[in-house]
Design a protein around this motif. Structure first.
Motif, PDB file in Angstrom:
ATOM      1  N   ALA A  51     -10.224   3.591  -8.377  1.00 40.00           N
ATOM      2  CA  ALA A  51      -9.305   4.628  -8.844  1.00 40.00           C
ATOM      3  C   ALA A  51      -9.089   4.436 -10.339  1.00 40.00           C
ATOM      4  O   ALA A  51      -8.733   3.337 -10.779  1.00 40.00           O
ATOM      5  N   ALA A 105      -0.004   1.882 -10.774  1.00 43.30           N
ATOM      6  CA  ALA A 105      -0.592   2.807 -11.755  1.00 43.30           C
ATOM      7  C   ALA A 105       0.066   2.634 -13.116  1.00 43.30           C
ATOM      8  O   ALA A 105      -0.605   2.682 -14.153  1.00 43.30           O
ATOM      9  N   LEU A 147      -2.705   6.383  -3.849  1.00 37.74           N
ATOM     10  CA  LEU A 147      -3.264   6.163  -5.194  1.00 37.74           C
ATOM     11  C   LEU A 147      -3.396   7.492  -5.945  1.00 37.74           C
ATOM     12  O   LEU A 147      -3.096   7.585  -7.140  1.00 37.74           O
ATOM     13  N   GLN A 148      -3.818   8.506  -5.200  1.00 38.58           N
ATOM     14  CA  GLN A 148      -3.967   9.843  -5.793  1.00 38.58           C
ATOM     15  C   GLN A 148      -2.604  10.386  -6.241  1.00 38.58           C
ATOM     16  O   GLN A 148      -2.465  10.904  -7.348  1.00 38.58           O
ATOM     17  N   TRP A 155       0.833  -1.217   0.000  1.00 35.75           N
ATOM     18  CA  TRP A 155       0.000   0.000   0.000  1.00 35.75           C
ATOM     19  C   TRP A 155       0.869   1.268   0.000  1.00 35.75           C
ATOM     20  O   TRP A 155       0.353   2.363   0.220  1.00 35.75           O
ATOM     21  N   LEU A 158      -3.813   8.620 -10.026  1.00 35.22           N
ATOM     22  CA  LEU A 158      -5.130   8.013 -10.273  1.00 35.22           C
ATOM     23  C   LEU A 158      -6.232   8.904  -9.701  1.00 35.22           C
ATOM     24  O   LEU A 158      -6.028   9.616  -8.716  1.00 35.22           O
ATOM     25  N   CYS A 160       2.204   1.958  -5.125  1.00 36.50           N
ATOM     26  CA  CYS A 160       1.027   2.447  -5.870  1.00 36.50           C
ATOM     27  C   CYS A 160       1.437   3.072  -7.200  1.00 36.50           C
ATOM     28  O   CYS A 160       0.694   2.984  -8.189  1.00 36.50           O
ATOM     29  N   VAL A 208      -9.341   9.060  -7.636  1.00 40.62           N
ATOM     30  CA  VAL A 208      -9.827   8.162  -6.588  1.00 40.62           C
ATOM     31  C   VAL A 208     -11.268   8.488  -6.196  1.00 40.62           C
ATOM     32  O   VAL A 208     -11.622   9.652  -6.022  1.00 40.62           O
ATOM     33  N   ARG A 254      -5.701   5.936  -0.029  1.00 40.37           N
ATOM     34  CA  ARG A 254      -6.311   6.862  -0.999  1.00 40.37           C
ATOM     35  C   ARG A 254      -5.297   7.922  -1.452  1.00 40.37           C
ATOM     36  O   ARG A 254      -5.195   8.233  -2.641  1.00 40.37           O
ATOM     37  N   THR A 302     -10.269  -1.635  -4.646  1.00 38.32           N
ATOM     38  CA  THR A 302      -9.712  -2.189  -3.415  1.00 38.32           C
ATOM     39  C   THR A 302     -10.715  -2.018  -2.278  1.00 38.32           C
ATOM     40  O   THR A 302     -11.486  -1.055  -2.257  1.00 38.32           O
ATOM     41  N   LYS A 305      -7.349   5.445 -14.053  1.00 35.75           N
ATOM     42  CA  LYS A 305      -6.198   6.064 -14.704  1.00 35.75           C
ATOM     43  C   LYS A 305      -6.722   6.925 -15.856  1.00 35.75           C
ATOM     44  O   LYS A 305      -7.255   6.393 -16.833  1.00 35.75           O
TER      45      LYS A 305
END
Ligand SMILES: C[S@@+](CC[C@H](N)C(=O)[O-])C[C@H]1O[C@@H](n2cnc3c(N)ncnc32)[C@H](O)[C@@H]1O
Length: 216
Positions: free
Chosen positions: A211, A167, A189-190, A158, A194, A163, A196, A186, A178, A213
């Protein structure tokens, strides 16, 4: 070790991580709602799914069932560094509607090491590898299932660095799903570029995250 969840489907308790492999609200429901639908794999005409980690194959069998029902090609690439004993896998999946499918029967024969099984329009690869050092394909996945144990006990899947790798394995337009709605997840990922979205939990009270792309 194998236990029933409220929707009647089964889960497994990991002694190593002291956690269940699936939502305690329903393993089958989580696979269907969070992963298959959350990643929009159920709508894709030719899905390519990348999964971390394969576990006891609930997400895979649910995705296979959907691809078979829709008669679409499926390429499923999963990573799993700690394959569960085949007897447990057989017992766990025995009640699943896809248990008798010949792809699954072939997988049970070769389980325990990295493999690729292809039959007709279905290809499944499982790499027995630590995802933190594995080379993911670039711009490949149409759907990404990020399904490690929780950030508290399995933090390496994570991290912001991981991440970013996730991506870059996704095609533009691909959706990741997820069950973890942790703020740190979050943000990671951001920061990986991505877009989110946090969803209200459809599997009980727990929220989940998707999330996308998007093109730069
Ligand atoms: C929550 S379970 C996955 C459940 C699975 N998706 C299913 O549908 O049954 C998490 C899995 O991730 C695997 N895992 C955790 N860290 C990993 C790593 N660094 N590399 C590869 N697999 C990992 C664990 O061994 C475990 O099987």
């Amino acid at each position: 070790m194998i236990e029933k969840t409220p929707d009647g489907s089964l889960t497994v308790f990991s002694a190593k991580y002291q956690q269940h492999y699936h939502s305690s609200h329903g393993a089958q429901t989580q696979a269907q709602v969070v992963y298959l639908q959350g990643s929009q794999t159920h709508l894709h005409p030719s899905p390519r799914v990348l999964e971390v980690g394969f576990g006891v194959a609930m997400n895979f069998l649910t995705t296979l069932q959907d691809a078979v029902a829709r008669n679409v090609p499926l390429h499923y690439l999963a990573y799993e560094f700690d394959p569960i004993p085949v007897e447990v896998l057989r017992e766990y999946t025995h009640a699943h509607p896809m248990f008798e499918h010949s792809v699954w029967q072939q997988i049970l024969q070769v389980w325990g090491q990295s493999f690729q099984v292809t039959e007709g329009q279905i290809t499944v690869e499982v790499q027995v590898e630590d995802v933190t050092v594995a080379d993911f394909p670039s711009d490949w996945a149409t759907g990404f299932y990020l399904d490690g144990f929780s950030i508290a006990v399995n933090p390496e899947v994570w991290t912001p660095e991981f991440c970013r790798k996730v991506a870059s394995s996704m095609q533009v337009g691909a959706h990741l799903a997820t069950y973890s709605a942790a703020g740190a997840v979050r943000r990671a990922l951001q920061n990986a570029g991505l877009q989110v979205t946090k969803h209200r939990g459809l599997t009980g009270k727990r929220e989940f995250v998707t999330a996308e792309k998007v093109a730069k």
